[in-house]
Design a protein around this motif. Structure first.
Motif, PDB file in Angstrom:
ATOM      1  N   ARG A   1      -3.845  15.107  -0.882  1.00 20.91           N
ATOM      2  CA  ARG A   1      -3.403  14.234   0.194  1.00 20.91           C
ATOM      3  C   ARG A   1      -1.893  14.345   0.356  1.00 20.91           C
TER       4      ARG A   1
ATOM      5  N   ASP B   1       1.056   9.217   3.367  1.00 17.84           N
ATOM      6  CA  ASP B   1       0.618   7.938   2.813  1.00 17.84           C
ATOM      7  C   ASP B   1       1.758   6.933   2.807  1.00 17.84           C
TER       8      ASP B   1
ATOM      9  N   LEU C   1     -11.541   6.321  -3.664  1.00 20.00           N
ATOM     10  CA  LEU C   1     -10.853   6.723  -4.893  1.00 20.00           C
ATOM     11  C   LEU C   1     -10.901   5.600  -5.922  1.00 20.00           C
TER      12      LEU C   1
ATOM     13  N   GLU D   1      -7.532  13.671 -10.270  1.00 22.43           N
ATOM     14  CA  GLU D   1      -6.756  12.987  -9.237  1.00 22.43           C
ATOM     15  C   GLU D   1      -5.397  13.632  -9.004  1.00 22.43           C
TER      16      GLU D   1
ATOM     17  N   ARG E   1      -0.937   6.339  -3.777  1.00 18.63           N
ATOM     18  CA  ARG E   1      -2.125   6.507  -4.619  1.00 18.63           C
ATOM     19  C   ARG E   1      -1.883   5.970  -6.027  1.00 18.63           C
TER      20      ARG E   1
ATOM     21  N   SER F   1      -8.829   5.390   3.239  1.00 21.05           N
ATOM     22  CA  SER F   1      -8.361   6.521   2.437  1.00 21.05           C
ATOM     23  C   SER F   1      -8.522   6.285   0.942  1.00 21.05           C
ATOM     24  N   PHE F   2      -8.281   5.051   0.499  1.00 17.76           N
ATOM     25  CA  PHE F   2      -8.177   4.822  -0.936  1.00 17.76           C
ATOM     26  C   PHE F   2      -9.322   4.038  -1.561  1.00 17.76           C
TER      27      PHE F   2
ATOM     28  N   LEU G   1      -1.617   2.103  -5.965  1.00 11.98           N
ATOM     29  CA  LEU G   1      -2.897   1.408  -5.814  1.00 11.98           C
ATOM     30  C   LEU G   1      -3.771   1.560  -7.055  1.00 11.98           C
TER      31      LEU G   1
END
Length: 200
Positions: free
Chosen positions: A4, A9, A34, A150, A74, A30-31, A77
């Motif tokens: 990504r 982001d 994940l 990830e 990312r 998006s998240f 979060l």
């Protein structure tokens, strides 16, 4: 899965901070998958995992005006979600501490979409790798997941796991060393292919 764009982001995050509801929806879309994937490796209860995702995004909405810009959304979060999930687990099971103990469950899985694995490994070899991963301490599995699945930096992993960067290096090195010992007949590139999610 392609990496990504962290810059994209961050721009979406900034729009969210400015009150853009579409940006918030984009962040969620998006998240959330994940976070769900990560949460299911920490907790066997999918409803609790989903509730915690909801809690994190509700918190973001409620505290939007007090939040700051972030460089890596990312990692931010994931860290927020990990803390929220541990708190929720502690509330559900009062005897579980607010930090993951060394023997806490963290289930590592082999990336199913890897065509290279399918070509190079038969069922027996795949089972050997799964078994070797299950034998690793949970914190090592978590570090491997964040690094190889990830694609997070060592800095980000350290922040998410609340440890220093040097400990992350040591943990991943020791995990890889243990895998190499248990899978001595595997070429290094094959073992790496089993740990790295290929684009696509």
């Amino acid at each position: 899965m392609a990496l990504r764009s962290w810059e994209g982001d961050s721009a979406t995050w900034q729009l969210f901070l400015e009150g853009n509801r579409d940006a918030f929806a984009t962040l969620y879309a998006s998240f959330a998958p994940l976070l769900y994937n990560y949460g299911c490796k920490q907790c066997a209860d999918p409803r609790l995992v989903e509730d915690c995702i909801q809690d994190v995004f509700e918190y973001l909405l409620d505290h939007r005006t007090r939040l700051s810009p972030v460089d890596n959304v990312r990692a931010y979060l994931l860290k927020a979600y990990r803390r929220a999930l541990l708190r929720k687990i502690s509330n559900v099971r009062k005897n579980i501490p607010a930090a993951l103990p060394d023997d806490a469950c963290f289930e590592a899985v082999i990336s199913p979409e890897s065509a290279l694995i399918a070509r190079q490994s038969n069922l027996h070899r795949r089972e050997k790798v799964k078994h070797a991963l299950r034998e690793l301490p949970p914190r090592m599995k978590e570090a491997l997941f964040l690094r190889f699945y990830e694609n997070l930096s060592f800095d980000d992993i350290a922040a998410i796991m609340d440890i220093d960067q040097r400990s992350v290096y040591k943990m991943i090195y020791k995990a890889f060393d243990k895998l190499r010992q248990q899978l001595a007949d595997f070429p290094l590139w094959t073992l790496l292919a089993l740990l790295v999610r290929l684009p696509g």
